[in-house]
Design a protein around this motif. Structure first.
Motif, PDB file in Angstrom:
ATOM      1  N   ALA A  14      -1.607  -1.736   0.087  1.00 15.58           N
ATOM      2  CA  ALA A  14      -3.103  -1.494  -0.419  1.00 15.58           C
ATOM      3  C   ALA A  14      -3.985  -2.789   0.710  1.00 15.58           C
ATOM      4  N   ASN A  15      -3.013  -2.831   2.061  1.00 12.63           N
ATOM      5  CA  ASN A  15      -3.908  -4.098   2.304  1.00 12.63           C
ATOM      6  C   ASN A  15      -4.275  -3.028   3.698  1.00 12.63           C
ATOM      7  N   SER A  16      -3.542  -1.731   3.639  1.00 12.51           N
ATOM      8  CA  SER A  16      -4.370  -0.799   5.132  1.00 12.51           C
ATOM      9  C   SER A  16      -6.182  -0.551   4.908  1.00 12.51           C
ATOM     10  N   ASP A  17      -6.495  -0.192   5.486  1.00 10.90           N
ATOM     11  CA  ASP A  17      -7.868  -0.297   6.571  1.00 10.90           C
ATOM     12  C   ASP A  17      -8.494   1.199   5.502  1.00 10.90           C
ATOM     13  N   PRO A  54     -13.153  -9.207 -11.683  1.00 10.59           N
ATOM     14  CA  PRO A  54     -11.861  -9.502 -12.824  1.00 10.59           C
ATOM     15  C   PRO A  54     -10.722  -7.486 -12.366  1.00 10.59           C
ATOM     16  N   LYS A  55     -12.096  -6.588 -11.511  1.00  5.94           N
ATOM     17  CA  LYS A  55     -11.926  -5.359 -11.818  1.00  5.94           C
ATOM     18  C   LYS A  55     -10.091  -4.666 -10.847  1.00  5.94           C
ATOM     19  N   VAL A  56     -10.113  -5.760  -9.821  1.00  6.43           N
ATOM     20  CA  VAL A  56      -9.317  -5.864  -9.414  1.00  6.43           C
ATOM     21  C   VAL A  56      -7.453  -6.432  -9.176  1.00  6.43           C
ATOM     22  N   LEU A  57      -7.210  -6.204  -9.680  1.00  5.04           N
ATOM     23  CA  LEU A  57      -5.614  -7.111 -10.048  1.00  5.04           C
ATOM     24  C   LEU A  57      -4.487  -6.994  -8.731  1.00  5.04           C
ATOM     25  N   VAL A  58      -4.557  -7.795  -7.753  1.00  7.03           N
ATOM     26  CA  VAL A  58      -3.799  -7.989  -6.593  1.00  7.03           C
ATOM     27  C   VAL A  58      -1.888  -8.803  -6.733  1.00  7.03           C
ATOM     28  N   LEU A  59      -1.030  -7.540  -6.698  1.00  8.31           N
ATOM     29  CA  LEU A  59       0.302  -7.591  -6.578  1.00  8.31           C
ATOM     30  C   LEU A  59       1.573  -7.325  -6.060  1.00  8.31           C
ATOM     31  N   SER A  60       2.359  -7.907  -5.940  1.00  8.60           N
ATOM     32  CA  SER A  60       3.448  -7.993  -4.796  1.00  8.60           C
ATOM     33  C   SER A  60       3.956  -7.048  -4.511  1.00  8.60           C
ATOM     34  N   PHE A  61       4.130  -5.913  -3.522  1.00  9.28           N
ATOM     35  CA  PHE A  61       4.637  -4.837  -3.586  1.00  9.28           C
ATOM     36  C   PHE A  61       5.881  -4.649  -2.414  1.00  9.28           C
ATOM     37  N   ASP A  62       6.812  -4.470  -2.146  1.00  7.52           N
ATOM     38  CA  ASP A  62       7.061  -4.189  -0.957  1.00  7.52           C
ATOM     39  C   ASP A  62       7.746  -3.296  -0.580  1.00  7.52           C
ATOM     40  N   ALA A  63       7.696  -1.742   0.070  1.00  6.12           N
ATOM     41  CA  ALA A  63       8.494  -0.571  -0.425  1.00  6.12           C
ATOM     42  C   ALA A  63       9.585  -0.438   0.391  1.00  6.12           C
ATOM     43  N   ALA A  64       9.840  -1.536   1.870  1.00  7.50           N
ATOM     44  CA  ALA A  64      10.974  -1.450   1.051  1.00  7.50           C
ATOM     45  C   ALA A  64      12.586  -2.032   0.654  1.00  7.50           C
ATOM     46  N   ASP A  65      11.615  -2.413  -0.253  1.00  4.16           N
ATOM     47  CA  ASP A  65      12.969  -3.869  -1.035  1.00  4.16           C
ATOM     48  C   ASP A  65      13.229  -2.346  -2.732  1.00  4.16           C
ATOM     49  N   PHE A  66      14.479  -1.463  -2.253  1.00  7.72           N
ATOM     50  CA  PHE A  66      14.334  -0.585  -3.187  1.00  7.72           C
ATOM     51  C   PHE A  66      14.842  -1.082  -4.428  1.00  7.72           C
ATOM     52  N   GLY A  67      15.483  -1.898  -4.185  1.00  7.68           N
ATOM     53  CA  GLY A  67      16.267  -2.809  -5.703  1.00  7.68           C
ATOM     54  C   GLY A  67      14.858  -3.493  -6.661  1.00  7.68           C
ATOM     55  N   ILE A  82      -4.051   6.900 -11.747  1.00 11.18           N
ATOM     56  CA  ILE A  82      -3.844   7.553 -10.617  1.00 11.18           C
ATOM     57  C   ILE A  82      -3.294   6.540  -9.863  1.00 11.18           C
ATOM     58  N   VAL A  83      -2.158   6.945  -9.250  1.00 14.67           N
ATOM     59  CA  VAL A  83      -0.947   6.536  -8.226  1.00 14.67           C
ATOM     60  C   VAL A  83      -1.635   7.054  -6.287  1.00 14.67           C
ATOM     61  N   VAL A  84      -1.730   6.007  -5.743  1.00 10.16           N
ATOM     62  CA  VAL A  84      -1.884   6.236  -4.427  1.00 10.16           C
ATOM     63  C   VAL A  84      -1.186   5.465  -3.376  1.00 10.16           C
ATOM     64  N   TYR A  85       0.056   6.570  -2.882  1.00 15.50           N
ATOM     65  CA  TYR A  85       0.666   6.009  -1.885  1.00 15.50           C
ATOM     66  C   TYR A  85      -0.015   5.482  -0.711  1.00 15.50           C
ATOM     67  N   ALA A  86      -0.288   4.377  -0.018  1.00 17.03           N
ATOM     68  CA  ALA A  86      -0.752   4.305   1.075  1.00 17.03           C
ATOM     69  C   ALA A  86      -0.123   3.684   1.966  1.00 17.03           C
ATOM     70  N   ALA A  87       0.888   3.288   1.867  1.00 19.58           N
ATOM     71  CA  ALA A  87       2.436   2.185   2.513  1.00 19.58           C
ATOM     72  C   ALA A  87       2.423   3.717   4.599  1.00 19.58           C
ATOM     73  N   ASN A 110       7.423   5.002   5.275  1.00 16.00           N
ATOM     74  CA  ASN A 110       6.996   6.564   5.180  1.00 16.00           C
ATOM     75  C   ASN A 110       7.736   7.429   4.043  1.00 16.00           C
ATOM     76  N   TYR A 111       8.741   7.448   3.645  1.00 13.40           N
ATOM     77  CA  TYR A 111       9.970   7.848   2.999  1.00 13.40           C
ATOM     78  C   TYR A 111      10.323   7.924   1.754  1.00 13.40           C
ATOM     79  N   MET A 112      10.981   6.973   2.288  1.00 17.77           N
ATOM     80  CA  MET A 112      12.446   6.297   1.389  1.00 17.77           C
ATOM     81  C   MET A 112      11.679   5.462   0.117  1.00 17.77           C
TER      82      MET A 112
END
Length: 243
Positions: A14-17, A54-67, A82-87, A110-112
């Motif tokens: 969610a940090n992309s433009d 409070p409309k937006v909740l910010v959480l930590s997410f790392d696409a590379a940390d599969f576990g 709705i889920v948007v994958y924008a990483a 981008n994929y895994m």
């Protein structure tokens, strides 16, 4: 919308433009948003600057940390509608060919990473909220071209995954869209030599995400639609002559 009918959007990366513009547009349309990214400090500043609490909740997410993906999904305070994958991650083709670390990072983000976290979500058949999954792909993945085939291969794989996922989820009435995007004026493209007349603004692309309909492939801007169609039908010999 009253509190009982407010729908939730989960934006991963969610940090992309483009993603930040999606946050603004979804909240204006009455949605609540969970914005997830590695850089939560930047996201928190963005949310505060635009008065989105409070409309937006910010959480930590790392696409590379599969576990961590299954635990991340289980811990969500509300299962998304709705889920948007924008990483996304990009290095130029020459660098990718010489340094596998850049290639691996593109493959991972981008994929895994997308497959890992989205599989966690679609496997939860008990979640009756889920209505739509939107993945941000690229024109670079339509045909292999010598200038960007390493990056393009990761986007081609993601698009193929989304196409199969659409078929898998159709019986559950869950829609899947692939945004096949050209050049955008974003951080990821800074420093690249791009055709200025073809560059789209993040707000414009976000509008196509927020208003996604039933079509699987969504290509914003008529010029990029034309390029997309040409790439699809060009003979291999002509594709090889492209930069």
């Amino acid at each position: 919308m009253n509190q009982n009918t407010v729908k939730n959007v989960l934006i991963l990366g969610a940090n992309s433009d483009v993603a930040k513009q999606c946050i603004l547009q979804y909240t204006r349309n009455g949605f609540s948003v969970i914005a997830a990214s590695r850089n939560i400090r930047s996201l928190e500043s963005f949310v505060t600057e635009h008065g989105l609490h409070p409309k937006v909740l910010v959480l930590s997410f790392d696409a590379a940390d599969f576990g961590s993906h299954q635990a991340f999904y289980k811990a969500l305070p509300i299962k998304p509608h709705i889920v948007v994958y924008a990483a996304g991650f990009l290095v130029d083709n020459e660098t990718a060919l010489k340094d596998f670390k850049g290639t691996q990072q593109m493959m991972t983000v981008n994929y895994m990473g997308a497959v890992s976290v989205l599989n966690c979500m679609v496997a939860d058949t008990g979640n009756k909220n889920l209505e739509r999954i939107i993945g941000l792909s690229s024109l670079s993945g339509v045909r292999g071209r010598k200038s960007n085939f390493v990056y393009g291969s990761t986007k081609a794989a993601f698009t193929t995954y989304l196409a199969g996922l659409r078929q898998e989820l159709a019986p559950r009435n869950i829609k899947v869209n692939a945004l096949v995007i050209g050049y955008i004026r974003t951080k990821i493209n800074e420093g690249l030599q791009l055709n200025e007349s073809l560059i789209m603004e993040p707000e414009y692309v976000a509008r196509h995400i927020v208003n996604a309909g039933n079509s699987f492939t969504i290509v914003p801007d008529f010029r990029w639609k034309l390029i997309y169609l040409i790439l699809k039908i060009l003979p291999e010999g002509l594709v090889a002559k492209l930069p």
